[in-house]
Design a protein around this motif. Structure first.
Motif, PDB file in Angstrom:
ATOM      1  N   MET B   1       0.838  -1.199   0.000  1.00 26.30           N
ATOM      2  CA  MET B   1       0.000   0.000   0.000  1.00 26.30           C
ATOM      3  C   MET B   1       0.876   1.253   0.000  1.00 26.30           C
ATOM      4  SD  MET B   1      -3.338  -0.891   0.650  1.00 26.30           S
ATOM      5  CE  MET B   1      -3.996   0.403   1.705  1.00 26.30           C
ATOM      6  N   ARG B   2       0.500   2.215  -0.804  1.00 27.73           N
ATOM      7  CA  ARG B   2       1.223   3.474  -0.780  1.00 27.73           C
ATOM      8  C   ARG B   2       0.904   4.207   0.514  1.00 27.73           C
ATOM      9  NH1 ARG B   2      -0.125   5.720  -6.836  1.00 27.73           N
ATOM     10  NH2 ARG B   2       0.881   4.044  -7.981  1.00 27.73           N
ATOM     11  N   PRO B   3       1.869   4.960   1.030  1.00 29.23           N
ATOM     12  CA  PRO B   3       1.567   5.720   2.248  1.00 29.23           C
ATOM     13  C   PRO B   3       0.495   6.763   1.964  1.00 29.23           C
ATOM     14  CG  PRO B   3       3.687   6.371   1.330  1.00 29.23           C
ATOM     15  CD  PRO B   3       3.216   5.182   0.537  1.00 29.23           C
ATOM     16  N   VAL B   4      -0.293   7.057   2.999  1.00 35.29           N
ATOM     17  CA  VAL B   4      -1.372   8.023   2.850  1.00 35.29           C
ATOM     18  C   VAL B   4      -0.839   9.358   2.334  1.00 35.29           C
ATOM     19  CG1 VAL B   4      -3.079   9.366   4.120  1.00 35.29           C
ATOM     20  CG2 VAL B   4      -2.780   6.929   4.610  1.00 35.29           C
ATOM     21  N   GLU B   8      -2.250  12.613  -0.113  1.00 38.31           N
ATOM     22  CA  GLU B   8      -2.298  13.994   0.381  1.00 38.31           C
ATOM     23  C   GLU B   8      -1.482  14.913  -0.523  1.00 38.31           C
ATOM     24  OE1 GLU B   8      -0.892  13.697   4.361  1.00 38.31           O
ATOM     25  OE2 GLU B   8      -2.749  12.778   5.082  1.00 38.31           O
ATOM     26  N   ARG B   9      -0.336  14.400  -0.953  1.00 33.06           N
ATOM     27  CA  ARG B   9       0.520  15.226  -1.810  1.00 33.06           C
ATOM     28  C   ARG B   9      -0.127  15.474  -3.170  1.00 33.06           C
ATOM     29  NH1 ARG B   9       6.699  13.232  -0.385  1.00 33.06           N
ATOM     30  NH2 ARG B   9       6.840  14.604   1.414  1.00 33.06           N
ATOM     31  N   LEU B  14      -2.895  19.190  -6.825  1.00 37.51           N
ATOM     32  CA  LEU B  14      -4.094  19.584  -7.579  1.00 37.51           C
ATOM     33  C   LEU B  14      -4.643  20.906  -7.061  1.00 37.51           C
ATOM     34  CD1 LEU B  14      -5.896  16.119  -7.886  1.00 37.51           C
ATOM     35  CD2 LEU B  14      -4.630  17.353  -9.653  1.00 37.51           C
ATOM     36  N   ARG B  15      -4.589  21.093  -5.740  1.00 35.31           N
ATOM     37  CA  ARG B  15      -5.126  22.315  -5.137  1.00 35.31           C
ATOM     38  C   ARG B  15      -4.304  23.532  -5.591  1.00 35.31           C
ATOM     39  NH1 ARG B  15      -4.283  20.952  -0.103  1.00 35.31           N
ATOM     40  NH2 ARG B  15      -2.530  22.371   0.124  1.00 35.31           N
ATOM     41  N   ILE B  16      -2.981  23.374  -5.527  1.00 35.62           N
ATOM     42  CA  ILE B  16      -2.103  24.505  -5.886  1.00 35.62           C
ATOM     43  C   ILE B  16      -2.244  24.839  -7.373  1.00 35.62           C
ATOM     44  CG2 ILE B  16       0.319  25.230  -6.022  1.00 35.62           C
ATOM     45  CD1 ILE B  16       0.818  23.426  -3.536  1.00 35.62           C
ATOM     46  N   ALA B  17      -2.531  23.814  -8.193  1.00 41.24           N
ATOM     47  CA  ALA B  17      -2.619  24.035  -9.642  1.00 41.24           C
ATOM     48  C   ALA B  17      -4.032  24.370 -10.102  1.00 41.24           C
ATOM     49  CB  ALA B  17      -2.119  22.796 -10.378  1.00 41.24           C
ATOM     50  N   ALA B  18      -4.974  24.440  -9.168  1.00 39.15           N
ATOM     51  CA  ALA B  18      -6.392  24.504  -9.557  1.00 39.15           C
ATOM     52  C   ALA B  18      -6.763  25.799 -10.268  1.00 39.15           C
ATOM     53  CB  ALA B  18      -7.274  24.315  -8.329  1.00 39.15           C
ATOM     54  N   ASP B  19      -6.035  26.879 -10.012  1.00 38.41           N
ATOM     55  CA  ASP B  19      -6.440  28.167 -10.580  1.00 38.41           C
ATOM     56  C   ASP B  19      -5.911  28.414 -11.993  1.00 38.41           C
ATOM     57  OD1 ASP B  19      -7.916  28.781  -8.378  1.00 38.41           O
ATOM     58  OD2 ASP B  19      -6.314  29.924  -7.401  1.00 38.41           O
ATOM     59  N   LEU B  20      -5.121  27.495 -12.502  1.00 38.33           N
ATOM     60  CA  LEU B  20      -4.582  27.705 -13.843  1.00 38.33           C
ATOM     61  C   LEU B  20      -5.708  27.606 -14.879  1.00 38.33           C
ATOM     62  CD1 LEU B  20      -1.379  25.499 -13.487  1.00 38.33           C
ATOM     63  CD2 LEU B  20      -1.430  27.990 -13.657  1.00 38.33           C
ATOM     64  N   ASP B  21      -5.663  28.490 -15.853  1.00 40.49           N
ATOM     65  CA  ASP B  21      -6.663  28.454 -16.935  1.00 40.49           C
ATOM     66  C   ASP B  21      -6.320  27.357 -17.925  1.00 40.49           C
ATOM     67  OD1 ASP B  21      -8.258  30.496 -16.022  1.00 40.49           O
ATOM     68  OD2 ASP B  21      -7.065  32.042 -17.027  1.00 40.49           O
ATOM     69  N   SER B  22      -7.296  26.547 -18.234  1.00 42.00           N
ATOM     70  CA  SER B  22      -7.065  25.393 -19.090  1.00 42.00           C
ATOM     71  C   SER B  22      -7.086  25.770 -20.571  1.00 42.00           C
ATOM     72  CB  SER B  22      -8.162  24.364 -18.822  1.00 42.00           C
ATOM     73  OG  SER B  22      -7.626  23.103 -18.658  1.00 42.00           O
ATOM     74  N   THR B 128       3.606  10.643  -7.341  1.00 49.79           N
ATOM     75  CA  THR B 128       4.579  10.993  -6.320  1.00 49.79           C
ATOM     76  C   THR B 128       5.002   9.728  -5.589  1.00 49.79           C
ATOM     77  OG1 THR B 128       3.153  11.294  -4.396  1.00 49.79           O
ATOM     78  CG2 THR B 128       3.322  13.142  -5.927  1.00 49.79           C
ATOM     79  N   SER B 129       6.167   9.798  -5.011  1.00 50.81           N
ATOM     80  CA  SER B 129       6.692   8.666  -4.261  1.00 50.81           C
ATOM     81  C   SER B 129       7.692   9.216  -3.264  1.00 50.81           C
ATOM     82  CB  SER B 129       7.389   7.692  -5.210  1.00 50.81           C
ATOM     83  OG  SER B 129       8.094   6.700  -4.492  1.00 50.81           O
ATOM     84  N   ARG B 130       7.987   8.410  -2.236  1.00 52.50           N
ATOM     85  CA  ARG B 130       9.175   8.770  -1.476  1.00 52.50           C
ATOM     86  C   ARG B 130      10.383   8.306  -2.269  1.00 52.50           C
ATOM     87  NH1 ARG B 130      11.845   4.855   1.334  1.00 52.50           N
ATOM     88  NH2 ARG B 130      10.781   2.855   1.505  1.00 52.50           N
TER      89      ARG B 130
END
Lengths: 327, 327
Positions: B1-4, B8-9, B14-22, B128-130
């Motif tokens: 299982m991938r770590p939680v 979250e990352r 996605l949150r930080i990139a959400a305001d970009l115009d597509s 993402t990964s460690r």
């Protein structure tokens, strides 16, 4: 300046991949600054990326370099399957520590190319670098689709189905962790997983897919993603999971059910289907692909993943002890 | 299982990139198994991938995390510029060691998003990964183009040109290696390089590009790639290179010319043009983009890269001592 060996490696990669037949969508393959792809009229290009990192996702003493390359590629193509898309090609970034010489790079590339060949896909580009420590492979899968299947399409009354067997990768990992030889079938599935894109397209054409996701994180986790994305409750019948029989060998120390539900990286397809469609396709599907479809649950209004016993009553989620994604 | 924390990352990304115009080509952005893009009629999708690895391509004590993310993204978009393609978006794979917590991940993402925003591009997906040791960032750039400019198009009689200044990154790296503050202009270009895709499209529309490559490996190496791909000889006038003035500070110990010719990662555009076209565009180009175009040589029949003195006679290639790509 990059070391000369980087260009030698890129040339080796292009040479090993040169015999692959190019899909019609490929306007320009690897070798220039970029590749060019153009979808057929009415289709979209489908894109996903998947990291494989040594000591996190694989260990070099468990798998041949060929199998490491194959698995990394299959994992990336499996994301295309989850959208019922057809593979076109991949872009491959590889970083290797200095002590791994050209033959290792060539074996990794041969595994990547073998997986591409089995899916009719090509190498579209890549980058290489030395790595200060672990081997790192990042693969971007490129496909094409007319009508993509999304995670968001599950509706109350839909049935929950899965392709193939669950827990094969967990079975192989458990054996390797214990210093044992994995069951041959489990080893084959662990080393050379088959991305289920042909199966997904076949099912989508028969209107049998309302939502789909590939099982990379494990049934428990991926059913949760599907539930979140569709805004529905996913009920799973614990008694109906198609558990890889090689997990029986672990039944004295660990619960095969927990391994099948919690173990990741089987790359089977978890999907929902409007009621009554799939049961009429079972024999045809088995004849066509040589694997089973198994109904494992139901979609309802609500949220989250619920586990059900044979009488339909709530039961505890299978404990995921024993398998921790190689870490 | 991938770590939680992986999920979250991804949510943070996605949150930080959400305001970009597509851009119009994006049918489905990040968040499902895959992204979907569809080019306009007559256009192709353009794809390239670019690795940035700690201790090979960057050092965390030389750059802010924001600048590391920005540079990695600019390097990937620069490959699109080399084909005169317009950026649509990127897929980002990031592996971070455990000791780097969420704020570092968010700063890297903020740098990626800042670079995307300056190019009107979006985040199309990622993984993402460690990481067991170094920070690793792999970025796949996705663009669109009607007529791609290739490395193969240089012809005898074509002129050789370059955008902007050469050696800025080498200047900044030299200062940092010596424990000094880089020249502010060189630092700005090192931290926030500008992929020259607008310039490339502008030139392509005016039929001023027969072949192009972005300067990631350095002028000497990239001119060689262009020569190989086009099957022509590339003559470079050593006296005409537009050397970043901050390199003058190193003239007592190292030759600025060698740094400008051998130093990589300026991400300027090296291109060839049929005779007589670019000289009529110089003023317009300067007004539009605020940077210069400089003619630095000539294409002839033959092969390889030749260095020429002011009288046109052969001269030695600039020694590339002093700059070794961070290694």
């Amino acid at each position: 300046m990059r070391p000369v060996s980087e260009f030698e490696r890129i040339r080796a990669m292009l040479r090993i991949a040169a015999d692959l037949d190019s899909p019609d969508e490929v306007v320009l393959g690897a070798g220039d600054d970029c590749a060019l792809v153009r979808p057929a009229s009415g289709e979209s290009i489908v894109l996903s990326t998947d990291l494989s990192i040594e000591w996190v996702h694989f260990r070099r003493d468990w798998l041949s370099w060929e199998a490491i390359g194959y698995r990394a590629t299959a994992a990336a193509l499996s994301d295309l399957a989850a959208m019922a898309a057809r593979p076109i090609g991949v872009l491959v970034s590889m970083a290797l520590p200095r002590e791994l010489k050209t033959p290792v790079f060539e074996q990794l590339t041969a595994g990547i190319v073998a997986c591409l060949e089995s899916s009719g896909a090509v190498l579209l580009g890549g980058d290489t670098s030395r790595s200060p420590a672990p081997v790192m492979i990042d693969i971007t899968a490129v496909g094409a689709v007319e009508h993509a299947i999304r995670r968001t399409g599950a509706r109350p009354e839909d049935e929950l189905w899965v392709t193939g067997l669950l827990g094969s990768a967990a079975s192989a990992v458990l054996a390797l962790q214990s210093g044992l030889q994995p069951d041959p079938g489990a080893r084959q599935k662990f080393e050379h997983p088959e991305p289920r894109w042909r199966e997904a397209i076949w099912l989508a054409k028969r209107n049998a897919l309302s939502a789909a996701i590939d099982l990379s994180d494990g049934l428990a986790g991926d059913a949760g993603h599907l539930s979140d994305a569709s805004g529905v409750r996913v009920d799973i019948q614990v008694g109906s999971l198609p558990i890889d029989p090689s997990l029986d060998a672990w039944s004295e120390t660990l619960a095969p059910l927990a391994l099948a539900a919690g173990g990741g990286e089987d790359y089977e397809l978890l999907f929902t289907s409007p009621p009554g469609i799939v049961s009429n396709l079972l024999a045809d599907f088995r004849l066509t692909f040589g694997i089973e479809l198994t109904r494992i649950g139901q979609i309802s209004e609500g949220e989250g993943v619920s586990w059900r016993d044979q009488a339909g009553g709530p039961t505890d989620p299978p404990a995921s002890a024993g398998y921790d994604h190689f870490t």
